[in-house]
Write a protein that holds these residues in place. Structure first.
Motif, PDB file in Angstrom:
ATOM      1  N   ASP A  10       0.818  -1.224   0.000  1.00 26.69           N
ATOM      2  CA  ASP A  10       0.000   0.000   0.000  1.00 26.69           C
ATOM      3  C   ASP A  10       0.847   1.268   0.000  1.00 26.69           C
ATOM      4  O   ASP A  10       0.385   2.327  -0.415  1.00 26.69           O
ATOM      5  CB  ASP A  10      -0.948   0.019   1.207  1.00 26.69           C
ATOM      6  CG  ASP A  10      -2.054  -1.015   1.092  1.00 26.69           C
ATOM      7  OD1 ASP A  10      -2.284  -1.542  -0.022  1.00 26.69           O
ATOM      8  OD2 ASP A  10      -2.672  -1.318   2.137  1.00 26.69           O
ATOM      9  N   GLN A  11       2.082   1.182   0.455  1.00 21.76           N
ATOM     10  CA  GLN A  11       2.996   2.327   0.473  1.00 21.76           C
ATOM     11  C   GLN A  11       3.824   2.410  -0.809  1.00 21.76           C
ATOM     12  O   GLN A  11       4.796   3.156  -0.875  1.00 21.76           O
ATOM     13  CB  GLN A  11       3.937   2.230   1.682  1.00 21.76           C
ATOM     14  CG  GLN A  11       3.247   2.222   3.028  1.00 21.76           C
ATOM     15  CD  GLN A  11       2.484   3.501   3.287  1.00 21.76           C
ATOM     16  OE1 GLN A  11       3.006   4.585   3.082  1.00 21.76           O
ATOM     17  NE2 GLN A  11       1.246   3.380   3.731  1.00 21.76           N
ATOM     18  N   ASP A  12       3.466   1.610  -1.805  1.00 18.33           N
ATOM     19  CA  ASP A  12       4.186   1.552  -3.095  1.00 18.33           C
ATOM     20  C   ASP A  12       5.644   1.133  -2.936  1.00 18.33           C
ATOM     21  O   ASP A  12       6.525   1.598  -3.661  1.00 18.33           O
ATOM     22  CB  ASP A  12       4.102   2.894  -3.841  1.00 18.33           C
ATOM     23  CG  ASP A  12       2.705   3.199  -4.318  1.00 18.33           C
ATOM     24  OD1 ASP A  12       1.973   2.259  -4.695  1.00 18.33           O
ATOM     25  OD2 ASP A  12       2.336   4.394  -4.311  1.00 18.33           O
ATOM     26  N   GLU A  13       5.898   0.250  -1.964  1.00 18.10           N
ATOM     27  CA  GLU A  13       7.258  -0.249  -1.745  1.00 18.10           C
ATOM     28  C   GLU A  13       7.430  -1.674  -2.257  1.00 18.10           C
ATOM     29  O   GLU A  13       8.512  -2.247  -2.142  1.00 18.10           O
ATOM     30  CB  GLU A  13       7.584  -0.206  -0.246  1.00 18.10           C
ATOM     31  CG  GLU A  13       7.565   1.198   0.324  1.00 18.10           C
ATOM     32  CD  GLU A  13       7.699   1.221   1.830  1.00 18.10           C
ATOM     33  OE1 GLU A  13       7.810   0.158   2.454  1.00 18.10           O
ATOM     34  OE2 GLU A  13       7.671   2.330   2.387  1.00 18.10           O
ATOM     35  N   GLY A  14       6.370  -2.242  -2.790  1.00 19.62           N
ATOM     36  CA  GLY A  14       6.414  -3.623  -3.256  1.00 19.62           C
ATOM     37  C   GLY A  14       5.726  -4.544  -2.272  1.00 19.62           C
ATOM     38  O   GLY A  14       5.396  -4.156  -1.155  1.00 19.62           O
ATOM     39  N   TYR A  15       5.508  -5.758  -2.710  1.00 18.58           N
ATOM     40  CA  TYR A  15       4.869  -6.769  -1.857  1.00 18.58           C
ATOM     41  C   TYR A  15       5.983  -7.477  -1.100  1.00 18.58           C
ATOM     42  O   TYR A  15       6.548  -8.484  -1.553  1.00 18.58           O
ATOM     43  CB  TYR A  15       4.056  -7.741  -2.721  1.00 18.58           C
ATOM     44  CG  TYR A  15       3.078  -8.572  -1.933  1.00 18.58           C
ATOM     45  CD1 TYR A  15       1.954  -8.002  -1.358  1.00 18.58           C
ATOM     46  CD2 TYR A  15       3.274  -9.933  -1.775  1.00 18.58           C
ATOM     47  CE1 TYR A  15       1.050  -8.750  -0.637  1.00 18.58           C
ATOM     48  CE2 TYR A  15       2.375 -10.702  -1.062  1.00 18.58           C
ATOM     49  CZ  TYR A  15       1.263 -10.111  -0.492  1.00 18.58           C
ATOM     50  OH  TYR A  15       0.374 -10.866   0.222  1.00 18.58           O
ATOM     51  N   LEU A  16       6.347  -6.909   0.047  1.00 20.30           N
ATOM     52  CA  LEU A  16       7.497  -7.393   0.816  1.00 20.30           C
ATOM     53  C   LEU A  16       7.271  -7.179   2.299  1.00 20.30           C
ATOM     54  O   LEU A  16       6.371  -6.452   2.700  1.00 20.30           O
ATOM     55  CB  LEU A  16       8.775  -6.677   0.372  1.00 20.30           C
ATOM     56  CG  LEU A  16       8.768  -5.154   0.423  1.00 20.30           C
ATOM     57  CD1 LEU A  16       9.273  -4.649   1.755  1.00 20.30           C
ATOM     58  CD2 LEU A  16       9.627  -4.607  -0.696  1.00 20.30           C
ATOM     59  N   ALA A  17       8.100  -7.829   3.085  1.00 20.83           N
ATOM     60  CA  ALA A  17       8.045  -7.667   4.538  1.00 20.83           C
ATOM     61  C   ALA A  17       9.469  -7.624   5.074  1.00 20.83           C
ATOM     62  O   ALA A  17      10.309  -8.425   4.667  1.00 20.83           O
ATOM     63  CB  ALA A  17       7.279  -8.823   5.183  1.00 20.83           C
ATOM     64  N   HIS A  18       9.726  -6.674   5.952  1.00 20.02           N
ATOM     65  CA  HIS A  18      11.034  -6.570   6.605  1.00 20.02           C
ATOM     66  C   HIS A  18      10.970  -7.364   7.910  1.00 20.02           C
ATOM     67  O   HIS A  18      10.113  -7.103   8.745  1.00 20.02           O
ATOM     68  CB  HIS A  18      11.373  -5.109   6.911  1.00 20.02           C
ATOM     69  CG  HIS A  18      11.431  -4.258   5.680  1.00 20.02           C
ATOM     70  ND1 HIS A  18      12.481  -4.289   4.807  1.00 20.02           N
ATOM     71  CD2 HIS A  18      10.545  -3.362   5.180  1.00 20.02           C
ATOM     72  CE1 HIS A  18      12.253  -3.442   3.817  1.00 20.02           C
ATOM     73  NE2 HIS A  18      11.087  -2.879   4.025  1.00 20.02           N
TER      74      HIS A  18
END
Length: 98
Positions: free
Chosen positions: A14-22
């Motif tokens: 949703d933040q336009d950072e990609g479908y990822l998790a830190h």
């Protein structure tokens, strides 16, 4: 774990950072057990207490302008394959019981 991961994937998407998790906390725990998972660089680190825009920010003096000895090891690169293999090995069996 599944709900937490979904939350992070969707948040970053949703933040336009990609479908990822830190995975900061699991990585920190893994590095505590095996520091060789990460390549480090030494630096002097301090917390800015007076800045109008930077108050409370952790700041690294990469160029030595402060004239102080390095007081921290900053993780610069991680071996993601080794980390994920260990993470899945340790958490996978537990997660499959839920």
């Amino acid at each position: 774990l599944e709900d937490a991961m979904r939350f992070y994937f969707e948040f970053h998407f949703d933040q336009d950072e990609g479908y990822l998790a830190h995975l900061h906390d699991p990585l920190a725990a893994a590095v505590a057990l095996d520091p060789d998972l990460v390549r480090y660089q030494r630096a002097t680190v301090d917390v800015e207490l007076r800045g109008t825009l930077t108050r409370g920010m952790t700041v690294a003096d990469w160029r030595g302008h402060w004239g102080r000895q390095p007081n921290a090891y900053i993780g610069m690169e991680v071996d993601p394959a080794a980390f994920f293999d260990r993470f899945i090995e340790r958490v996978g069996a537990f997660a499959s019981t839920l």
